[in-house]
Every structure is written in structure tokens, then in C-alpha cells.
Design a protein around this motif. Structure first.
Motif, PDB file in Angstrom:
ATOM      1  N   LEU A  30      -1.835  -2.572   3.182  1.00 38.13           N
ATOM      2  CA  LEU A  30      -1.748  -3.127   1.831  1.00 38.13           C
ATOM      3  C   LEU A  30      -2.767  -2.505   0.873  1.00 38.13           C
ATOM      4  N   SER A  31      -4.016  -2.452   1.279  1.00 35.25           N
ATOM      5  CA  SER A  31      -5.052  -1.964   0.382  1.00 35.25           C
ATOM      6  C   SER A  31      -4.819  -0.501   0.025  1.00 35.25           C
ATOM      7  N   ALA A  32      -4.549   0.332   1.018  1.00 38.37           N
ATOM      8  CA  ALA A  32      -4.319   1.755   0.763  1.00 38.37           C
ATOM      9  C   ALA A  32      -3.067   1.952  -0.083  1.00 38.37           C
ATOM     10  N   SER A  33      -2.035   1.155   0.158  1.00 38.88           N
ATOM     11  CA  SER A  33      -0.784   1.278  -0.589  1.00 38.88           C
ATOM     12  C   SER A  33      -0.985   0.912  -2.047  1.00 38.88           C
ATOM     13  N   ALA A  34      -1.779  -0.118  -2.287  1.00 45.55           N
ATOM     14  CA  ALA A  34      -2.036  -0.535  -3.667  1.00 45.55           C
ATOM     15  C   ALA A  34      -2.674   0.595  -4.458  1.00 45.55           C
ATOM     16  N   GLY A  35      -3.575   1.333  -3.824  1.00 51.05           N
ATOM     17  CA  GLY A  35      -4.218   2.457  -4.502  1.00 51.05           C
ATOM     18  C   GLY A  35      -3.254   3.588  -4.787  1.00 51.05           C
ATOM     19  N   LEU A  36      -2.367   3.871  -3.844  1.00 47.97           N
ATOM     20  CA  LEU A  36      -1.432   4.977  -4.000  1.00 47.97           C
ATOM     21  C   LEU A  36      -0.362   4.703  -5.055  1.00 47.97           C
ATOM     22  N   LEU A  37       0.072   3.451  -5.141  1.00 45.34           N
ATOM     23  CA  LEU A  37       1.206   3.117  -6.008  1.00 45.34           C
ATOM     24  C   LEU A  37       0.798   2.490  -7.332  1.00 45.34           C
ATOM     25  N   PHE A  38      -0.498   2.392  -7.591  1.00 43.16           N
ATOM     26  CA  PHE A  38      -0.965   1.716  -8.795  1.00 43.16           C
ATOM     27  C   PHE A  38      -0.300   2.301 -10.040  1.00 43.16           C
ATOM     28  N   GLY A  39       0.312   1.429 -10.830  1.00 40.64           N
ATOM     29  CA  GLY A  39       0.950   1.852 -12.068  1.00 40.64           C
ATOM     30  C   GLY A  39       2.351   2.393 -11.909  1.00 40.64           C
ATOM     31  N   LYS A  40       2.810   2.567 -10.667  1.00 40.19           N
ATOM     32  CA  LYS A  40       4.143   3.123 -10.441  1.00 40.19           C
ATOM     33  C   LYS A  40       5.068   2.131  -9.748  1.00 40.19           C
ATOM     34  N   ALA A  41       4.544   1.377  -8.810  1.00 38.24           N
ATOM     35  CA  ALA A  41       5.327   0.352  -8.109  1.00 38.24           C
ATOM     36  C   ALA A  41       4.382  -0.763  -7.690  1.00 38.24           C
ATOM     37  N   ALA A  42       4.922  -1.959  -7.570  1.00 40.92           N
ATOM     38  CA  ALA A  42       4.126  -3.104  -7.138  1.00 40.92           C
ATOM     39  C   ALA A  42       4.012  -3.129  -5.615  1.00 40.92           C
ATOM     40  N   ILE A  43       3.059  -3.913  -5.128  1.00 35.55           N
ATOM     41  CA  ILE A  43       2.828  -4.082  -3.696  1.00 35.55           C
ATOM     42  C   ILE A  43       3.007  -5.558  -3.348  1.00 35.55           C
TER      43      ILE A  43
END
Length: 253
Positions: free
Chosen positions: A48-61
Motif C-alpha cells: 500500500l505505502s509504495a503503491s501510494a507513492g507510485l500512483l500519486f496524482g494518477k490513480a487512487a489506492i
């Protein structure tokens, strides 16, 4: 005015740190695609944490499940507040794999949805009938009972998404006919309107899930009252998930 579409990917118990390359590919492809539609990935809690950083501004987590309590002696469980703390804005509750594999009742699902609201998350409440119920003509009765008992009072378009996933279609490669999907979504919308009023019901997003793939996504997403999709296996591959996202119209107006 139709609800803003939502394409949500449920990774289930799949994904290690090395698989974040798929999220990187999704992130790159989704840049600018979110105009007129919302995109969401629900990875395992470990990512979750790593995904939030990768997708910030492009897709929600989002999370795949949460406990009803805020904290306590619940070894292995995750509170909705913990998901929000990592950047999640959604959480799936009541997935058939939780209902069947973990014995979760409608009351459990309702409590988890309330926990999601408490933490400021949007609850994606899942409903679905078994193959036996489907073949016996009990589909709408079962779905109506799940909807009534799983959705708490106080539901709104902001705090809740409803996902219809026929259990017999999940991961099977089989999908209901477009007529069957339309009938179920019309039924769900009508039931919500009777309980919460037409204005609230018309704003709530109704997703379809169950063997959604790039080659059938456009047809499914064009159905009236289908406001997006909850995608399982196809969301694990960036190319497939992006193709489904591209097949989703920004609106049906």
C-alpha cells in the motif's frame, strides 16, 4: 447526470516489491487518463505505502478489507484508519472471497462499511450470487437481501460504491449476458432509490465485476447503470488494466 465512472483493480493476494514495475507502467499510461473517470488500485496491504507513492496524482489506492474496530487485540487484522494513514481512500468490503472463505456475514460487512466511513474512506460493498442461486432463479432475491443487510443507513454517493460480482463469474472466464448485467444493475438502482431516495441512488456508482477483460470491457461498460468495473486478474497486468481503463467512457451522457 450519470455518476463519474470508476475502474478499480483488486490485486487480491498477489504482488511482491518486484511486481511494482506493473504499477510503474500503469502510472505512466494513466497520466491524463483520469479526466472524466476515476482509477483505483487495491494492492495487498504490504504494498500500500509504495503503491501510494507510485500512483500519486494518477490513480487512487485502496485496501482489500478492514476490521470493524479502530484498534485492539486483533492479530493480523488491519483497521480502516491504518489504511487511510498509508494513503488509501477506498476499501473493498464484503467480497465473496471474504464472505465464503472467512465466514463474513452481511452484518460483518455492514460494520466494516461503517468503519470505512469513520476513517474517511469510500467503502466498495460487494454483492453476488452463487451458481446455485443463479441457476435456481434466486439471483435477485439473494442480491436484494445482501443489499438491504450489508449497506448501512447513511449511505451516500460520496461514501459508498456498490459492486456486483456474480460469484460464478469471478476468475472463471464466464460472464453474464449484457441483458442479465443490465437487469441486475437496474434492480440495484431501484432498490437503493426506494430506501435512500432517487437523488442519492442516482449518484451512487454501481460497478460490475467478474471476468472483465480488455476484449469485453467496452461492451460491459456501455450498459446503462454500469458505472465502472471491479477487476481481478486483469488488473495484475498493466497492459490489460490500461486497456480496460481506455475502454471506459468518461460518461454516458
Amino acid at each position: 447526470m450519470t455518476p463519474r465512472p470508476l475502474i478499480a483493480g483488486n490485486w487480491k493476494m498477489n504482488g511482491l516489491l518486484r511486481h511494482l514495475t506493473e504499477l510503474e507502467a500503469i502510472s505512466g499510461a494513466c497520466a491524463g487518463m483520469g479526466e472524466g473517470k476515476d482509477l483505483l488500485i487495491c494492492p495487498p496491504a504490504t504494498l500500500l505505502s509504495a503503491s501510494a507513492g507510485l500512483l500519486f496524482g494518477k490513480a487512487a489506492i485502496g485496501g482489500q478489507d478492514c476490521h470493524a474496530e479502530t484498534s485492539g487485540a486483533y492479530t493480523g487484522d488491519v483497521a480502516a484508519e491504518m489504511l487511510a494513514d498509508l494513503g488509501a481512500t477506498y476499501v473493498i468490503v464484503g467480497h465473496s472471497e471474504r464472505r465464503a472463505g472467512h465466514g463474513e456475514s452481511d452484518a460483518d460487512v455492514r460494520a466494516k462499511a461503517q468503519a470505512a466511513w469513520r476513517a474517511g474512506l469510500t467503502a466498495i460493498i460487494c454483492l453476488g450470487e452463487s451458481a446455485e442461486d443463479h441457476e435456481a432463479g434466486e439471483k435477485l432475491r439473494v442480491l436484494g437481501a445482501q443489499l438491504a443487510a450489508s449497506v448501512p443507513d447513511g449511505m451516500s454517493a460520496k461514501n459508498t460504491v456498490i459492486a456486483y460480482e456474480p460469484i460464478w463469474a469471478i476468475g472463471s472466464g464466464r460472464t453474464p449476458t449484457t441483458e442479465d448485467i443490465a437487469n441486475v444493475h437496474d434492480f440495484l438502482r431501484q432498490n437503493l432509490a426506494e430506501r435512500f431516495g432517487k437523488e442519492v441512488a442516482d449518484g451512487v456508482r454501481l460497478l460490475y465485476g467478474g471476468s472483465v477483460k480488455p476484449d469485453n470491457a467496452a461492451e460491459i461498460l456501455a450498459i446503462v447503470n454500469v458505472d465502472g468495473a471491479l477487476i481481478g486478474g486483469a488488473s495484475l497486468k498493466a497492459a490489460d488494466f490500461v486497456a480496460i481503463c481506455r475502454a471506459c467512457p468518461s460518461s454516458k451522457d
